[in-house]
Design a protein around this motif. Structure first.
Motif, PDB file in Angstrom:
ATOM      1  N   ILE A  47       0.826  -1.211   0.000  1.00  0.00           N
ATOM      2  CA  ILE A  47       0.000   0.000   0.000  1.00  0.00           C
ATOM      3  C   ILE A  47       0.859   1.258   0.000  1.00  0.00           C
ATOM      4  CG2 ILE A  47      -1.683   1.333   1.333  1.00  0.00           C
ATOM      5  CD1 ILE A  47      -2.883  -1.297   2.256  1.00  0.00           C
ATOM      6  N   ARG A  48       1.898   1.291   0.820  1.00  0.00           N
ATOM      7  CA  ARG A  48       2.715   2.502   0.917  1.00  0.00           C
ATOM      8  C   ARG A  48       3.269   2.897  -0.455  1.00  0.00           C
ATOM      9  NH1 ARG A  48       5.503   4.896   5.095  1.00  0.00           N
ATOM     10  NH2 ARG A  48       5.260   3.078   6.467  1.00  0.00           N
ATOM     11  N   GLU A  49       3.784   1.930  -1.195  1.00  0.00           N
ATOM     12  CA  GLU A  49       4.359   2.212  -2.510  1.00  0.00           C
ATOM     13  C   GLU A  49       3.291   2.589  -3.524  1.00  0.00           C
ATOM     14  OE1 GLU A  49       6.843  -0.189   0.029  1.00  0.00           O
ATOM     15  OE2 GLU A  49       4.818  -0.572  -0.741  1.00  0.00           O
ATOM     16  N   ALA A  50       2.075   2.070  -3.339  1.00  0.00           N
ATOM     17  CA  ALA A  50       1.015   2.299  -4.322  1.00  0.00           C
ATOM     18  C   ALA A  50       0.272   3.614  -4.116  1.00  0.00           C
ATOM     19  CB  ALA A  50       0.014   1.147  -4.280  1.00  0.00           C
ATOM     20  N   GLN A  51       0.267   4.148  -2.901  1.00  0.00           N
ATOM     21  CA  GLN A  51      -0.515   5.352  -2.622  1.00  0.00           C
ATOM     22  C   GLN A  51      -0.202   6.512  -3.562  1.00  0.00           C
ATOM     23  OE1 GLN A  51       0.207   5.631   1.681  1.00  0.00           O
ATOM     24  NE2 GLN A  51      -1.996   5.522   2.012  1.00  0.00           N
ATOM     25  N   PRO A  52       1.061   6.827  -3.848  1.00  0.00           N
ATOM     26  CA  PRO A  52       1.320   7.944  -4.769  1.00  0.00           C
ATOM     27  C   PRO A  52       0.774   7.701  -6.174  1.00  0.00           C
ATOM     28  CG  PRO A  52       3.293   7.398  -3.520  1.00  0.00           C
ATOM     29  CD  PRO A  52       2.311   6.308  -3.266  1.00  0.00           C
ATOM     30  N   ARG A  53       0.817   6.449  -6.627  1.00  0.00           N
ATOM     31  CA  ARG A  53       0.301   6.141  -7.970  1.00  0.00           C
ATOM     32  C   ARG A  53      -1.213   6.256  -8.024  1.00  0.00           C
ATOM     33  NH1 ARG A  53       2.313   0.446  -9.225  1.00  0.00           N
ATOM     34  NH2 ARG A  53       2.672   0.270  -6.980  1.00  0.00           N
ATOM     35  N   LEU A  54      -1.888   5.865  -6.961  1.00  0.00           N
ATOM     36  CA  LEU A  54      -3.342   6.019  -6.917  1.00  0.00           C
ATOM     37  C   LEU A  54      -3.716   7.495  -6.868  1.00  0.00           C
ATOM     38  CD1 LEU A  54      -6.193   4.903  -6.735  1.00  0.00           C
ATOM     39  CD2 LEU A  54      -5.861   4.596  -4.266  1.00  0.00           C
ATOM     40  N   ARG A  55      -2.982   8.278  -6.082  1.00  0.00           N
ATOM     41  CA  ARG A  55      -3.253   9.718  -6.024  1.00  0.00           C
ATOM     42  C   ARG A  55      -3.078  10.361  -7.392  1.00  0.00           C
ATOM     43  NH1 ARG A  55      -0.567   9.505  -0.881  1.00  0.00           N
ATOM     44  NH2 ARG A  55       1.404  10.070  -1.881  1.00  0.00           N
ATOM     45  N   LEU A  56      -2.019   9.978  -8.102  1.00  0.00           N
ATOM     46  CA  LEU A  56      -1.763  10.543  -9.421  1.00  0.00           C
ATOM     47  C   LEU A  56      -2.875  10.190 -10.398  1.00  0.00           C
ATOM     48  CD1 LEU A  56       0.128  12.094 -11.289  1.00  0.00           C
ATOM     49  CD2 LEU A  56       1.337   9.939 -11.741  1.00  0.00           C
ATOM     50  N   ALA A  57      -3.344   8.948 -10.366  1.00  0.00           N
ATOM     51  CA  ALA A  57      -4.439   8.546 -11.250  1.00  0.00           C
ATOM     52  C   ALA A  57      -5.693   9.362 -10.963  1.00  0.00           C
ATOM     53  CB  ALA A  57      -4.724   7.057 -11.090  1.00  0.00           C
ATOM     54  N   CYS A  58      -5.965   9.616  -9.691  1.00  0.00           N
ATOM     55  CA  CYS A  58      -7.138  10.415  -9.328  1.00  0.00           C
ATOM     56  C   CYS A  58      -6.994  11.854  -9.799  1.00  0.00           C
ATOM     57  CB  CYS A  58      -7.349  10.372  -7.819  1.00  0.00           C
ATOM     58  SG  CYS A  58      -7.862   8.770  -7.202  1.00  0.00           S
ATOM     59  N   GLU A  59      -5.822  12.420  -9.606  1.00  0.00           N
ATOM     60  CA  GLU A  59      -5.603  13.800 -10.032  1.00  0.00           C
ATOM     61  C   GLU A  59      -5.748  13.944 -11.533  1.00  0.00           C
ATOM     62  OE1 GLU A  59      -1.800  14.483  -8.361  1.00  0.00           O
ATOM     63  OE2 GLU A  59      -2.556  14.738  -6.308  1.00  0.00           O
ATOM     64  N   LYS A  60      -5.256  12.974 -12.291  1.00  0.00           N
ATOM     65  CA  LYS A  60      -5.394  13.013 -13.748  1.00  0.00           C
ATOM     66  C   LYS A  60      -6.856  12.948 -14.172  1.00  0.00           C
ATOM     67  CE  LYS A  60      -0.896  11.087 -15.084  1.00  0.00           C
ATOM     68  NZ  LYS A  60      -0.208   9.928 -15.730  1.00  0.00           N
ATOM     69  N   ALA A  61      -7.672  12.250 -13.374  1.00  0.00           N
ATOM     70  CA  ALA A  61      -9.090  12.121 -13.686  1.00  0.00           C
ATOM     71  C   ALA A  61      -9.923  13.249 -13.093  1.00  0.00           C
ATOM     72  CB  ALA A  61      -9.610  10.776 -13.176  1.00  0.00           C
ATOM     73  N   GLY A  62      -9.260  14.210 -12.435  1.00  0.00           N
ATOM     74  CA  GLY A  62      -9.979  15.315 -11.824  1.00  0.00           C
ATOM     75  C   GLY A  62     -10.672  14.943 -10.524  1.00  0.00           C
ATOM     76  N   ARG A  63     -10.199  13.869  -9.877  1.00  0.00           N
ATOM     77  CA  ARG A  63     -10.768  13.434  -8.613  1.00  0.00           C
ATOM     78  C   ARG A  63      -9.889  13.884  -7.453  1.00  0.00           C
ATOM     79  NH1 ARG A  63     -13.666   8.558  -8.713  1.00  0.00           N
ATOM     80  NH2 ARG A  63     -14.032   8.956  -6.496  1.00  0.00           N
ATOM     81  N   ASP A  64     -10.526  14.139  -6.328  1.00  0.00           N
ATOM     82  CA  ASP A  64      -9.811  14.459  -5.108  1.00  0.00           C
ATOM     83  C   ASP A  64      -9.406  13.148  -4.441  1.00  0.00           C
ATOM     84  OD1 ASP A  64      -8.866  15.206  -2.644  1.00  0.00           O
ATOM     85  OD2 ASP A  64     -10.642  16.354  -2.059  1.00  0.00           O
ATOM     86  N   PRO A  65      -8.116  12.813  -4.366  1.00  0.00           N
ATOM     87  CA  PRO A  65      -7.704  11.532  -3.782  1.00  0.00           C
ATOM     88  C   PRO A  65      -8.157  11.343  -2.343  1.00  0.00           C
ATOM     89  CG  PRO A  65      -5.870  12.584  -4.934  1.00  0.00           C
ATOM     90  CD  PRO A  65      -6.971  13.601  -4.852  1.00  0.00           C
ATOM     91  N   SER A  66      -8.347  12.447  -1.625  1.00  0.00           N
ATOM     92  CA  SER A  66      -8.716  12.333  -0.214  1.00  0.00           C
ATOM     93  C   SER A  66     -10.136  11.794  -0.030  1.00  0.00           C
ATOM     94  CB  SER A  66      -8.594  13.691   0.484  1.00  0.00           C
ATOM     95  OG  SER A  66      -9.563  14.601  -0.001  1.00  0.00           O
ATOM     96  N   THR A  67     -10.928  11.794  -1.104  1.00  0.00           N
ATOM     97  CA  THR A  67     -12.295  11.278  -0.997  1.00  0.00           C
ATOM     98  C   THR A  67     -12.360   9.760  -1.163  1.00  0.00           C
ATOM     99  OG1 THR A  67     -12.751  11.565  -3.368  1.00  0.00           O
ATOM    100  CG2 THR A  67     -13.197  13.446  -1.916  1.00  0.00           C
ATOM    101  N   LEU A  68     -11.251   9.122  -1.527  1.00  0.00           N
ATOM    102  CA  LEU A  68     -11.234   7.678  -1.745  1.00  0.00           C
ATOM    103  C   LEU A  68     -10.794   6.935  -0.495  1.00  0.00           C
ATOM    104  CD1 LEU A  68      -9.594   7.412  -5.284  1.00  0.00           C
ATOM    105  CD2 LEU A  68     -12.022   7.561  -4.703  1.00  0.00           C
ATOM    106  N   SER A  69     -11.370   5.757  -0.282  1.00  0.00           N
ATOM    107  CA  SER A  69     -10.993   4.902   0.830  1.00  0.00           C
ATOM    108  C   SER A  69     -10.002   3.840   0.366  1.00  0.00           C
ATOM    109  CB  SER A  69     -12.231   4.198   1.409  1.00  0.00           C
ATOM    110  OG  SER A  69     -13.176   5.134   1.875  1.00  0.00           O
ATOM    111  N   ILE A  70      -9.053   3.506   1.221  1.00  0.00           N
ATOM    112  CA  ILE A  70      -8.186   2.348   1.022  1.00  0.00           C
ATOM    113  C   ILE A  70      -8.404   1.433   2.210  1.00  0.00           C
ATOM    114  CG2 ILE A  70      -5.832   1.497   0.779  1.00  0.00           C
ATOM    115  CD1 ILE A  70      -5.044   4.148  -0.451  1.00  0.00           C
TER     116      ILE A  70
END
Length: 292
Positions: free
Chosen positions: A220-243
């Motif tokens: 999870i630690r290594e993946a969090q930045p990649r998930l945030r980047l995918a959300c930002e590219k899609a115009g999503r706020d990463p803080s609204t997603l649950s892990i």
């Protein structure tokens, strides 16, 4: 940090609604149930190298091809929506979820109605955990082309969201289409995507998901930045997603590690069994509730 549980509910385990009551009474936050409609006996597809199965003592299935075996609970799995509806009727606070449901293998109009009805009966406590599957033969029997299963799952979820949301719903896609239609009840259904970290999964979460169920919880630690980047590219706020680490075998160190990552809920794996076998395990997990 909240702690939930997941277990393969079968015709030989403690009843799902009894498990839900026991979990709620003990302070667990959620109960997730998996889905397999059937398991072809060919066993051409090997079981995934993941903790999806709880490894019960029910025995193993050996098919007609090769030496691949599979825990018997895969073939005995209850329909999760039906089982969770029973659980909804006898609980009041616990979240009830699928972990995971396979939307590519389901007709979306019928599934949307079933999910919306369950959400209505559960008074908003249902969460749809979904994935793309691993058993090629199972998917093929549902008419799913393996290489297209992610696209088909995507369209089915988007079509269901339209039915849950719009007074007059319509959808036109490659895998599902329906004319302008009425469908009630309406429902707000969180959709969490299960699977290993990767660009395809993270792009899907960013487009139509509300969070990620990392099976087993590794990386999870290594993946969090990649998930945030995918959300930002899609115009999503990463803080609204649950892990939500899913199917985890708990230790104090592991739970402390998740808490350090900002994880707010972990779903613990419970080995399937009878009421007499499962409830003592839930009791042994209670010590983690006080430290989480």
């Amino acid at each position: 940090m909240r702690l939930g549980i997941t277990m393969f509910a079968t015709d030989r385990t403690v009843a799902a609604h009894e498990l839900a009551v026991a979990a709620e009474e003990r302070g667990f936050s959620s109960l997730y149930l998996p889905e397999h409609t059937h398991i072809p006996v060919s066993r051409r597809t090997s079981a995934p190298a993941s903790p999806e199965a709880s490894g019960t003592g029910e025995g193993r299935l050996k098919g007609t091809s090769g030496d691949a075996t599979l825990p018997e609970e895969y073939a005995r799995t209850l329909d999760p929506l039906v089982a969770l509806a029973a659980a909804a009727a006898v609980t009041s606070t616990i979240t009830l979820g699928t972990g995971i449901l396979l939307p590519a293998q389901r007709e979306p109009l019928v599934t949307a109605k079933a999910v919306a009805t369950l959400q209505h009966l559960a008074r908003g406590r249902f969460t749809l955990g979904m994935g793309f599957g691993w058993n090629k033969e199972e998917a093929a029997d549902h008419g799913v082309v393996w290489s297209a299963r992610r696209d088909q799952a995507r369209e089915h979820v988007l079509a269901m969201r339209a039915l849950w949301r719009d007074e007059v719903a319509v959808f036109t896609g490659e895998h599902v289409s329906f004319e302008p239609s009425w469908a009630w009840p309406k429902a707000d259904v969180p959709v969490l995507l299960g699977g290993a970290a990767g660009p395809k999964l993270f792009d899907a979460i960013a487009e139509y998901g509300d969070g990620w169920l990392p099976i087993g919880g590794a990386g999870i630690r290594e993946a969090q930045p990649r998930l945030r980047l995918a959300c930002e590219k899609a115009g999503r706020d990463p803080s609204t997603l649950s892990i939500i680490p899913f199917g985890t075998l708990p230790t104090p160190a592991k739970l402390e590690y998740y808490a350090s990552l900002g994880i707010e809920e972990v779903v613990l794996r419970v080995q399937g069994g009878t009421r007499e076998e499962v409830l003592p395990l839930l009791d042994s997990y209670r010590k983690y509730l006080t430290s989480a």
